[in-house]
Enzyme design. Sequence first.
Site, PDB file in Angstrom:
ATOM      1  N   HIS A 247       0.850  -1.187   0.000  1.00  0.00           N
ATOM      2  CA  HIS A 247       0.000   0.000   0.000  1.00  0.00           C
ATOM      3  C   HIS A 247       0.885   1.237   0.000  1.00  0.00           C
ATOM      4  O   HIS A 247       1.954   1.246   0.612  1.00  0.00           O
ATOM      5  CB  HIS A 247      -0.907   0.003   1.237  1.00  0.00           C
ATOM      6  CG  HIS A 247      -2.022   1.003   1.177  1.00  0.00           C
ATOM      7  ND1 HIS A 247      -1.850   2.322   1.553  1.00  0.00           N
ATOM      8  CD2 HIS A 247      -3.311   0.882   0.777  1.00  0.00           C
ATOM      9  CE1 HIS A 247      -3.001   2.966   1.386  1.00  0.00           C
ATOM     10  NE2 HIS A 247      -3.898   2.128   0.929  1.00  0.00           N
ATOM     11  N   GLU A 302      -8.012  -4.222  -0.274  1.00  0.00           N
ATOM     12  CA  GLU A 302      -8.595  -4.661  -1.536  1.00  0.00           C
ATOM     13  C   GLU A 302      -8.456  -6.171  -1.729  1.00  0.00           C
ATOM     14  O   GLU A 302      -9.256  -6.795  -2.416  1.00  0.00           O
ATOM     15  CB  GLU A 302      -7.945  -3.932  -2.714  1.00  0.00           C
ATOM     16  CG  GLU A 302      -8.387  -2.501  -2.897  1.00  0.00           C
ATOM     17  CD  GLU A 302      -7.617  -1.537  -2.019  1.00  0.00           C
ATOM     18  OE1 GLU A 302      -6.599  -1.962  -1.414  1.00  0.00           O
ATOM     19  OE2 GLU A 302      -8.009  -0.358  -1.923  1.00  0.00           O
TER      20      GLU A 302
END
Length: 368
Positions: A247, A302
């Site tokens: 991320h 996600e």
Amino acid sequence: MIHYGLKGVTAAETRISFIDGAEGKLIYRGYDISEVSKRTFEEAAYLLWYGEWPDAEQLLMLKGKLQKGRELPGHVASLLKSLPREMDLMSVLRTAVSALGSGPPSIEEAIRLTAVVPVMIACRKAWMDNSVLPDSVNHLDHAEHFLYMLFGSMPTETQRRALETYMILTMEHGMNASAFSARVTASTLSDIHSAVTSAIGTMKGPLHGGAPSEVLSFLAEAAESSDMEELIRQKVCRGERLMGFGHRVYKTRDPRAEALKAVLLSEAGDDDWMKLSLKVEEASINILSELKPGRALYTNVEFYAAAIMKSMNMKADLFTPVFTAARITGWTAHILEQEGNNILFRPDAQYVGPWRVPNGHSSQQKKS
């Protein structure tokens, strides 16, 4: 000094959320996301809008307003069914929100937008599927009602809790691109619908709202492989990115992924896609530590979102709209906060084009 993309620039003060990427922390209004994720969607939304947890009466009031806000205006319903079939769902949603009106920023409008956007998504899906949009069932809570409207049947408790947790975890995430877009529009004293439309247009970009669909492709590839571990090993050796890992903000574990994983571990049961995501995560981390010692890599939110949506038989074109239905709560909180302490966003830009001399000929580019 130019901060490309405004990276590292602090442009506003906020009381809505705090992110500590180094420590893997996400805070909503002073509360750790691990605590917030155990509440209901309505409670988390109330916290973002009002700054505190609701009592029983306040929670009942909010639920009533959300239920009332689900009514889709006739002209918007007609618009959702009249736009070209080839128009992607995010573009449809952007257009439909702008058609709702032009009311000033208020919590009442924030609640209405949060309530009606899931119905818009379900309405467009029903039309695209040549099916009939189910009648609203008002006593259902927000996440459960969303699933019911999408699929026309009552979701299982596992599905309801998984989607609700996902929506809580993704409803807010600091000054992300879409929240910033909403605040820029709000800073001009434009209406709340225009600000949310700006945010949807930003969310539509694949660099912001499209990650879960890419994770789904990775999971599908793993599911079809005769040797999942070898597939992952080859990807790592070729230097390919493992979708759903890493991320931009979090340099350690994504706290949202950890909270969503906890739900999967307790609720997955016999769901093949949820179990697959757990296996792929374990194999990927083990193989990476073997081939690239010292390099830590963690799943992001996600990764598990893709497994959850796939387990509900959601098609990939629904992923970003569902993300949008969650994030609209945070967007509206930012719009309200911007209105409360407004300064017009007006950054400078450094000119790097040619400089023209009076006779029309180009001179050397001026140095700055």
